[in-house]
Design a protein around this motif. Structure first.
Motif, short mmCIF file in Angstrom:
data_model
loop_
_atom_site.label_atom_id
_atom_site.label_comp_id
_atom_site.label_asym_id
_atom_site.label_seq_id
_atom_site.Cartn_x
_atom_site.Cartn_y
_atom_site.Cartn_z
N GLN A 62 0.76 -1.41 -0.01
CA GLN A 62 -0.04 0.03 -0.01
C GLN A 62 0.87 1.05 -0.22
OE1 GLN A 62 -4.08 0.92 2.04
NE2 GLN A 62 -2.62 1.21 3.79
N SER A 63 2.08 1.28 0.71
CA SER A 63 2.84 2.36 0.79
C SER A 63 3.34 2.71 -0.66
CB SER A 63 3.95 2.09 1.59
OG SER A 63 3.52 2.11 3.01
N PHE A 87 -5.53 9.95 -4.47
CA PHE A 87 -5.39 9.92 -2.74
C PHE A 87 -6.43 11.02 -2.27
CE2 PHE A 87 -3.10 11.87 0.50
CZ PHE A 87 -3.14 10.76 1.61
N ALA A 88 -7.11 10.65 -1.33
CA ALA A 88 -7.83 11.57 -0.44
C ALA A 88 -7.35 11.94 1.02
CB ALA A 88 -9.39 10.92 -0.48
N GLY A 89 -6.51 11.07 1.51
CA GLY A 89 -6.17 11.32 2.96
C GLY A 89 -5.68 9.88 3.63
N GLN A 90 -5.09 9.92 4.80
CA GLN A 90 -4.55 8.99 5.43
C GLN A 90 -4.69 9.39 6.87
OE1 GLN A 90 -0.31 8.30 4.96
NE2 GLN A 90 -0.06 10.46 4.43
N THR A 96 -0.20 0.71 12.13
CA THR A 96 -0.30 0.81 10.55
C THR A 96 -1.05 2.13 10.32
OG1 THR A 96 -0.75 -0.18 8.44
CG2 THR A 96 -2.31 -0.37 10.08
N ARG A 97 -1.58 2.37 9.32
CA ARG A 97 -2.29 3.68 8.66
C ARG A 97 -3.44 3.01 7.69
NH1 ARG A 97 1.55 6.73 4.41
NH2 ARG A 97 2.37 5.04 3.53
N GLY A 98 -4.51 3.74 7.86
CA GLY A 98 -5.59 3.90 6.47
C GLY A 98 -5.50 4.70 5.81
N ILE A 99 -5.41 4.25 4.63
CA ILE A 99 -5.38 5.25 3.30
C ILE A 99 -6.79 5.15 2.53
CG2 ILE A 99 -4.20 5.58 1.00
CD1 ILE A 99 -2.38 5.77 3.18
#
Length: 418
Positions: A62-63, A87-90, A96-99
């Motif tokens: 994903q990164s 891309f809208a935000g993270q 981890t992180r949500g994209i």
């Protein structure tokens, strides 16, 4: 433990300032995937997609995808005849992180159906050509790989050597692949911008044409044949049309493109073997060994002739597509960053033959025969059912049944589930 849709919606509101969700639906293929994912309807009429990785491999993928999406600027996107996720935000999500990206319209089809219709196949060829015609400077500026033809060749050589070091690679395949790697003609090409992990799962369709391409974690400058191997092993009767449209849009291609694409298709089996060894999964290793042995057995029961004396003996297209016809036991290799042909096909049982005769010929090279590749492979091919999805519809603005089916299929493609 999977995150529920409402939790994902809450994460999305933190990732996208001012976001007002009006409905949310889980994104699933009916089995455990690499991501927790959900579609979100918003008050301003948008549909967004949030994905949270469930493994380190998925997070890395994903990164890489995010870096690629940011590299694809508005100016670059304007050159493409299809949409690319924006891309809208993270937002942080545990460790981890949500994209969050926009949710793209389009139906998903398997490789056979994508190449069953002349018009759609031509659209696919033109779309891939448009990607390969992009100016490569933006890739370097984004810090993404930019490989020369020699570097690509060395990559193939290393892959072959690594597979050989496992001790599980049939001697006939090792010899054939090494001869292909040594063939100077095969590696005379001009590197282009490529998706790097393109396959049938990447393509979304609307009104009989490519509407979007998703999954950009492999974006780089490299061998254009890497984006074509899935196309050359498709059994759709219009696969030749796609390649013709590709060549026409670019004004021609290097003479060894087709053969090199077939080689990359075969090397996907080597990647599958190496993934099994690296993950210490005996079931994957045995599956890969069976496929490799079957590849040799299948070819040695059929006649084929060398394309030229200077060409490494690569498997004929008809033999590749017969073998690459079964899904492996799991899709873990895709999580690891590889897009396997074996993820996109179902392997039918190999036709039997004289086993003793086959084993006696395992060390003989297997030549390439491209005669008749452009002919209809399966005149009776029927349109396969669109990939089903079991996601719920968003709570708001309930669509009609046909619309829901299309939306669910589109959602499934945008979810990079493994």
């Amino acid at each position: 433990m999977a995150r529920p849709p409402l939790t994902l919606a809450a994460l999305a509101t933190a990732a996208v300032p001012g976001l007002e969700p009006t409905g949310v639906a889980r994104h699933s293929r009916g089995r455990a995937g690499a991501y927790d994912a959900a579609r979100i309807c918003t008050a301003d009429g948008r549909i967004l997609l949030i994905r949270v990785p469930r493994s380190q491999a998925a997070e890395s993928e994903q990164s890489a995808d995010l870096v690629a999406l940011r590299a694809l600027t508005n100016g670059i996107r304007a050159r493409l005849p299809f949409a690319v996720p924006e891309f809208a935000g993270q937002v942080p999500a545990g460790d981890t992180r949500g994209i969050v990206t926009d949710f793209l319209d389009g139906a998903a089809y398997d490789a056979e159906l994508l190449t069953a219709d002349e018009s759609l196949a031509a659209s696919i060829g033109r779309s891939i050509a448009a990607l390969h015609a992009l100016p490569p400077a933006f890739v370097s500026e984004a810090g993404l790989p930019r490989r020369t033809a020699d570097e690509v060749r060395h990559e193939a050589t290393r892959l072959i050597a690594s597979a050989a070091e496992t001790g599980r690679l049939p001697a006939a395949l090792l010899r054939r692949w090494e001869e292909a790697a040594d063939d100077e003609v095969l590696w005379r090409f001009r590197p282009t911008v490529i998706n790097g992990s393109l396959d049938a799962d990447s393509i979304l369709v609307q009104t009989g044409a490519v509407s979007a391409i998703v999954g950009w974690s492999g974006l780089e400058v490299g061998d254009p044949a890497r984006d074509l191997h899935w196309l050359l092993t498709s059994r759709g009767r219009a696969a030749g049309t796609a390649l013709d449209a590709y060549r026409s849009a670019l004004g021609g291609t290097d003479e060894a493109l087709q053969r090199r694409a077939l080689l990359w298709g075969e090397l996907e089996l080597a990647r599958w073997l190496l993934h099994g060894v690296a993950s210490r999964d005996d079931s994957i290793v045995e599956d890969a060994v069976g496929l490799l042995d079957g590849l040799v057995e299948r070819v040695h029961t059929h006649e084929s002739s060398p394309l030229s004396a200077d060409t490494g003996p690569i498997l004929a297209v008809g033999e590749v597509e017969t073998l690459l016809d079964r899904t492996p036991r799991d899709r873990a290799a895709r999580e690891a960053g590889g897009s396997l042909l074996t993820d996109s096909y179902r392997f039918s049982e190999l036709e039997g033959g004289d086993r003793d005769e086959v084993e006696a010929n395992l060390t003989k090279p297997i030549p390439l025969d491209l005669d008749g590749w452009g002919e209809e492979v399966d005149a009776g091919a029927e349109a396969a059912a669109q990939t089903g999805a079991d996601a719920e519809a968003p709570a708001a603005s309930e669509p009609s049944d046909p619309e829901r089916a299309a939306t669910d299929a589109q959602a499934e493609r945008n979810s990079a589930s493994s």
